[in-house]
Design a protein around this motif. Sequence first.
Motif, PDB file in Angstrom:
ATOM      1  N   ASN A 278       0.828  -1.208   0.000  1.00 29.39           N
ATOM      2  CA  ASN A 278       0.000   0.000   0.000  1.00 29.39           C
ATOM      3  C   ASN A 278       0.862   1.256   0.000  1.00 29.39           C
ATOM      4  N   ILE A 279       1.990   1.219   0.732  1.00 29.57           N
ATOM      5  CA  ILE A 279       2.921   2.359   0.734  1.00 29.57           C
ATOM      6  C   ILE A 279       3.500   2.556  -0.665  1.00 29.57           C
ATOM      7  N   LEU A 280       3.843   1.444  -1.323  1.00 35.88           N
ATOM      8  CA  LEU A 280       4.392   1.530  -2.688  1.00 35.88           C
ATOM      9  C   LEU A 280       3.398   2.172  -3.648  1.00 35.88           C
ATOM     10  N   ARG A 281       2.114   1.881  -3.476  1.00 39.24           N
ATOM     11  CA  ARG A 281       1.092   2.383  -4.407  1.00 39.24           C
ATOM     12  C   ARG A 281       0.717   3.837  -4.118  1.00 39.24           C
ATOM     13  N   ASP A 282       0.988   4.305  -2.903  1.00 35.74           N
ATOM     14  CA  ASP A 282       0.554   5.646  -2.470  1.00 35.74           C
ATOM     15  C   ASP A 282       1.708   6.645  -2.603  1.00 35.74           C
ATOM     16  N   SER A 283       1.728   7.385  -3.697  1.00 32.26           N
ATOM     17  CA  SER A 283       2.832   8.324  -3.946  1.00 32.26           C
ATOM     18  C   SER A 283       2.860   9.475  -2.954  1.00 32.26           C
ATOM     19  N   THR A 284       1.766   9.668  -2.189  1.00 37.62           N
ATOM     20  CA  THR A 284       1.738  10.749  -1.203  1.00 37.62           C
ATOM     21  C   THR A 284       2.248  10.300   0.166  1.00 37.62           C
ATOM     22  N   HIS A 285       2.497   9.016   0.335  1.00 37.95           N
ATOM     23  CA  HIS A 285       2.965   8.505   1.626  1.00 37.95           C
ATOM     24  C   HIS A 285       4.384   9.011   1.893  1.00 37.95           C
ATOM     25  N   ASN A 286       4.654   9.398   3.131  1.00 36.53           N
ATOM     26  CA  ASN A 286       5.964   9.984   3.436  1.00 36.53           C
ATOM     27  C   ASN A 286       7.114   8.990   3.276  1.00 36.53           C
ATOM     28  N   LEU A 287       6.803   7.690   3.264  1.00 41.88           N
ATOM     29  CA  LEU A 287       7.841   6.671   3.091  1.00 41.88           C
ATOM     30  C   LEU A 287       7.862   6.082   1.680  1.00 41.88           C
ATOM     31  N   HIS A 288       7.074   6.648   0.781  1.00 42.46           N
ATOM     32  CA  HIS A 288       6.931   6.069  -0.565  1.00 42.46           C
ATOM     33  C   HIS A 288       8.265   5.978  -1.297  1.00 42.46           C
ATOM     34  N   ASP A 289       9.019   7.065  -1.351  1.00 38.38           N
ATOM     35  CA  ASP A 289      10.266   7.072  -2.129  1.00 38.38           C
ATOM     36  C   ASP A 289      11.271   6.061  -1.584  1.00 38.38           C
ATOM     37  N   LEU A 290      11.379   5.980  -0.268  1.00 35.21           N
ATOM     38  CA  LEU A 290      12.285   4.994   0.331  1.00 35.21           C
ATOM     39  C   LEU A 290      11.821   3.575   0.029  1.00 35.21           C
ATOM     40  N   ALA A 291      10.523   3.361   0.111  1.00 32.31           N
ATOM     41  CA  ALA A 291       9.982   2.029  -0.163  1.00 32.31           C
ATOM     42  C   ALA A 291      10.270   1.617  -1.604  1.00 32.31           C
ATOM     43  N   VAL A 292      10.099   2.539  -2.548  1.00 28.01           N
ATOM     44  CA  VAL A 292      10.377   2.257  -3.958  1.00 28.01           C
ATOM     45  C   VAL A 292      11.841   1.898  -4.152  1.00 28.01           C
ATOM     46  N   GLN A 293      12.722   2.663  -3.532  1.00 29.44           N
ATOM     47  CA  GLN A 293      14.164   2.422  -3.656  1.00 29.44           C
ATOM     48  C   GLN A 293      14.547   1.031  -3.148  1.00 29.44           C
ATOM     49  N   HIS A 294      14.043   0.674  -1.981  1.00 26.11           N
ATOM     50  CA  HIS A 294      14.397  -0.624  -1.398  1.00 26.11           C
ATOM     51  C   HIS A 294      13.746  -1.782  -2.161  1.00 26.11           C
ATOM     52  N   MET A 295      12.549  -1.552  -2.701  1.00 27.21           N
ATOM     53  CA  MET A 295      11.879  -2.601  -3.455  1.00 27.21           C
ATOM     54  C   MET A 295      12.621  -2.882  -4.758  1.00 27.21           C
ATOM     55  N   GLU A 296      13.168  -1.850  -5.373  1.00 24.32           N
ATOM     56  CA  GLU A 296      13.946  -2.039  -6.601  1.00 24.32           C
ATOM     57  C   GLU A 296      15.160  -2.925  -6.343  1.00 24.32           C
ATOM     58  N   GLU A 297      15.842  -2.684  -5.230  1.00 23.49           N
ATOM     59  CA  GLU A 297      17.007  -3.499  -4.886  1.00 23.49           C
ATOM     60  C   GLU A 297      16.599  -4.952  -4.651  1.00 23.49           C
ATOM     61  N   ALA A 298      15.508  -5.150  -3.926  1.00 31.02           N
ATOM     62  CA  ALA A 298      15.059  -6.506  -3.598  1.00 31.02           C
ATOM     63  C   ALA A 298      14.550  -7.243  -4.839  1.00 31.02           C
ATOM     64  N   ARG A 299      13.881  -6.527  -5.739  1.00 28.89           N
ATOM     65  CA  ARG A 299      13.391  -7.156  -6.978  1.00 28.89           C
ATOM     66  C   ARG A 299      14.545  -7.661  -7.831  1.00 28.89           C
ATOM     67  N   PHE A 300      15.592  -6.890  -7.926  1.00 28.39           N
ATOM     68  CA  PHE A 300      16.759  -7.294  -8.723  1.00 28.39           C
ATOM     69  C   PHE A 300      17.324  -8.614  -8.207  1.00 28.39           C
ATOM     70  N   SER A 301      17.423  -8.740  -6.899  1.00 31.02           N
ATOM     71  CA  SER A 301      17.956  -9.962  -6.286  1.00 31.02           C
ATOM     72  C   SER A 301      17.057 -11.160  -6.583  1.00 31.02           C
ATOM     73  N   GLN A 302      15.733 -10.991  -6.437  1.00 26.84           N
ATOM     74  CA  GLN A 302      14.805 -12.083  -6.697  1.00 26.84           C
ATOM     75  C   GLN A 302      14.778 -12.473  -8.179  1.00 26.84           C
ATOM     76  N   ALA A 303      14.822 -11.469  -9.060  1.00 26.32           N
ATOM     77  CA  ALA A 303      14.786 -11.737 -10.499  1.00 26.32           C
ATOM     78  C   ALA A 303      15.995 -12.552 -10.932  1.00 26.32           C
ATOM     79  N   LYS A 304      17.161 -12.258 -10.378  1.00 27.52           N
ATOM     80  CA  LYS A 304      18.372 -13.021 -10.710  1.00 27.52           C
ATOM     81  C   LYS A 304      18.200 -14.482 -10.318  1.00 27.52           C
ATOM     82  N   LYS A 305      17.621 -14.729  -9.153  1.00 30.85           N
ATOM     83  CA  LYS A 305      17.410 -16.109  -8.698  1.00 30.85           C
ATOM     84  C   LYS A 305      16.418 -16.845  -9.589  1.00 30.85           C
ATOM     85  N   ILE A 306      15.360 -16.159 -10.019  1.00 32.44           N
ATOM     86  CA  ILE A 306      14.356 -16.783 -10.883  1.00 32.44           C
ATOM     87  C   ILE A 306      14.970 -17.139 -12.231  1.00 32.44           C
ATOM     88  N   LEU A 307      15.782 -16.241 -12.798  1.00 31.97           N
ATOM     89  CA  LEU A 307      16.445 -16.530 -14.068  1.00 31.97           C
ATOM     90  C   LEU A 307      17.329 -17.763 -13.949  1.00 31.97           C
TER      91      LEU A 307
END
Length: 383
Positions: A278-307
């Motif tokens: 919900n924080i990721l979807r809400d661009s007005t949330h005060n933690l949105h930008d940090l959440a997006v940044q950390h999710m990008e890092e975590a997605r990269f790690s998971q995507a490498k494992k799936i490949l």
Amino acid sequence: MNLLIANDIGNSETKMFIDGTLIKQPSVVKRLLSKPNVSEPDVHKNINNLLDELFVHVSSKAIKRDGLYFIGKRANITSKVENMNIKLGKKSTHDIPILMTLSMIAGRSVQLEFQKDGKLPKSTSVEVDMTTAIPASEFSTYQAKLLEKRFTEEPHVVIVHVGETTVTVTIEFKTVKVTQEGIPALYSLIENENGILEDYNRIYKKMAQPKDFANKKILHVDIGDGTTEYIYTIGLNPITDACSGAKRGVGHATEEAIQLLKEDTGGFLEVNRQQFMNILRDSTHNLHDLAVQHMEEARFSQAKKILEDVQEKYSDIGGNVDVIAVYGGGSIQFKEELYSDLLDFANNVHCEVLWIPPEYAVDMNVRGLKVINEKILKKRVKG
């Protein structure tokens, strides 16, 4: 009342077709020790919002403990909810799939009774025929029969709170069929509209139709919340020994990102996976930008494992693959990190990639279960 149900019990979301109507809820519950105050007396408003405000008492031998629960969206606005432990898995033995299924069926049954008669009954009985699925990493005939038995062995009683009124719903499952996740998606693909192949046809300069995939050798990559399923099918038949699953997915990336965000907030932040999304979807949330940044890092790690999983699975089945088909909610989340690398791999080994478009990807399993209901289960029930 008789209901035909296709039930996709996901780690993140439970999706159901109940007699043709698609209903979705976050797969979370909150156990209550006492009844909350009722703030809305209008029965029509309560009925319209019933599934978003689902408050029930569940009594069933299929769960460890009877009790009062907020379900789905109603639970998710509170703190300290229960959701599926994606590290442990075991949908067939966990109580949350049972609680979600019974509560959603009961809530929808009350809505249908009200629509029919214009008033709330004191009680109603429902007979259910249902298909559902569990991950390939968990699937065995024993585990499938175990989950089927939890539903069918005894009737279940759900008391649905509609404002200040209650309706007692008795649910009896007449037929339950449990298959492995990934298989229903093949039925969804071949029965779908041509738009599902728009990107595939453009990339490979073809004019393929969904039914063309009924005879292909397909490595399915179903990226979910708690698991990614690697299902190998030849025609409409799963090759069971070549099917497996791994604890990869959006939920694992989310938990990594939550931990990073918690560290950035001094350890004070306590959110579950659904609340983080919900924080990721809400661009007005005060933690949105940090959440997006950390999710990008975590997605990269998971995507490498799936490949790497796909490459190993391709090798294990001797390269006998026409198409690598990718879908599930995680296919949307991970496309930027995974799609290009997967295309390169497929080109190198002389097969193709069918990356299901986002408007179809999330509901492949539940829509496939609906197809199975209509083509197989309904005939078996009548027959």
